[in-house]
Design a protein around this motif. Structure first.
Motif, PDB file in Angstrom:
ATOM      1  N   MET A   5       0.841  -1.174   0.000  1.00 13.56           N
ATOM      2  CA  MET A   5       0.000   0.000   0.000  1.00 13.56           C
ATOM      3  C   MET A   5       0.883   1.232   0.000  1.00 13.56           C
ATOM      4  N   PRO A   6       0.515   2.227  -0.782  1.00 15.80           N
ATOM      5  CA  PRO A   6       1.283   3.468  -0.778  1.00 15.80           C
ATOM      6  C   PRO A   6       1.296   4.097   0.622  1.00 15.80           C
ATOM      7  N   ALA A   7       2.463   4.578   1.028  1.00 16.86           N
ATOM      8  CA  ALA A   7       2.615   5.140   2.372  1.00 16.86           C
ATOM      9  C   ALA A   7       1.701   6.341   2.591  1.00 16.86           C
ATOM     10  N   VAL A   8       1.452   7.128   1.551  1.00 19.84           N
ATOM     11  CA  VAL A   8       0.603   8.311   1.700  1.00 19.84           C
ATOM     12  C   VAL A   8      -0.825   7.899   2.049  1.00 19.84           C
ATOM     13  N   ARG A   9      -1.327   6.866   1.399  1.00 24.63           N
ATOM     14  CA  ARG A   9      -2.690   6.384   1.696  1.00 24.63           C
ATOM     15  C   ARG A   9      -2.761   5.862   3.130  1.00 24.63           C
ATOM     16  N   LYS A  10      -1.769   5.088   3.530  1.00 23.95           N
ATOM     17  CA  LYS A  10      -1.754   4.538   4.886  1.00 23.95           C
ATOM     18  C   LYS A  10      -1.707   5.673   5.917  1.00 23.95           C
ATOM     19  N   ALA A  11      -0.906   6.688   5.656  1.00 23.36           N
ATOM     20  CA  ALA A  11      -0.810   7.832   6.573  1.00 23.36           C
ATOM     21  C   ALA A  11      -2.140   8.580   6.641  1.00 23.36           C
ATOM     22  N   ALA A  12      -2.812   8.729   5.505  1.00 22.56           N
ATOM     23  CA  ALA A  12      -4.106   9.422   5.481  1.00 22.56           C
ATOM     24  C   ALA A  12      -5.146   8.655   6.293  1.00 22.56           C
ATOM     25  N   ILE A  13      -5.138   7.337   6.202  1.00 19.07           N
ATOM     26  CA  ILE A  13      -6.078   6.516   6.975  1.00 19.07           C
ATOM     27  C   ILE A  13      -5.780   6.644   8.460  1.00 19.07           C
ATOM     28  N   ARG A  14      -4.507   6.644   8.810  1.00 17.85           N
ATOM     29  CA  ARG A  14      -4.150   6.789  10.224  1.00 17.85           C
ATOM     30  C   ARG A  14      -4.527   8.169  10.755  1.00 17.85           C
ATOM     31  N   GLU A  15      -4.400   9.205   9.932  1.00 20.44           N
ATOM     32  CA  GLU A  15      -4.822  10.545  10.347  1.00 20.44           C
ATOM     33  C   GLU A  15      -6.333  10.589  10.554  1.00 20.44           C
ATOM     34  N   LEU A  16      -7.077   9.903   9.690  1.00 26.62           N
ATOM     35  CA  LEU A  16      -8.530   9.823   9.843  1.00 26.62           C
ATOM     36  C   LEU A  16      -8.888   9.135  11.164  1.00 26.62           C
TER      37      LEU A  16
END
Length: 101
Positions: free
Chosen positions: A1-12
């Motif tokens: 998974m792209p790190a940016v997507r994973k980071a966005a989910i964690r921020e959510l």
């Protein structure tokens, strides 16, 4: 998974925690009895806390391989990926000393 997507989910998820919302993380699976669970948490038990209330249910997979679409900042016009414009974030920190919008 792209790190940016994973980071966005964690921020959510972090934003949900800040709102004192219920957040559960783990592998989604169905038990042999037919009940859905996330990790060791049965979803029926978890959802029971919200019975009779109007809710949003957001389900995001950490295994989704799609890249996040680029966004254009409505303030400065910079194209970026993620949850906030890095150029405006830098300016905000520099001018206000604040990390939050």
């Amino acid at each position: 998974m792209p790190a940016v997507r994973k980071a966005a989910i964690r921020e959510l998820a972090a934003a949900a925690y800040e709102l004192d919302a219920k957040v559960v993380e783990g592998e989604l699976r169905r038990t042999p009895q037919g009940e859905w669970s996330v990790g060791e948490t049965p979803l029926s038990d978890w959802l029971q806390a919200f019975a009779g209330q109007r809710v949003y249910l957001i389900l995001a997979s950490l295994e989704d391989e799609r890249p996040l679409p680029a966004k254009v900042c409505r303030t400065c016009g910079t194209e970026y990926m993620g949850t906030e414009c890095p150029r405006c974030r830098e300016a905000r920190i520099r001018l206000r000393g604040s990390k939050t919008p």
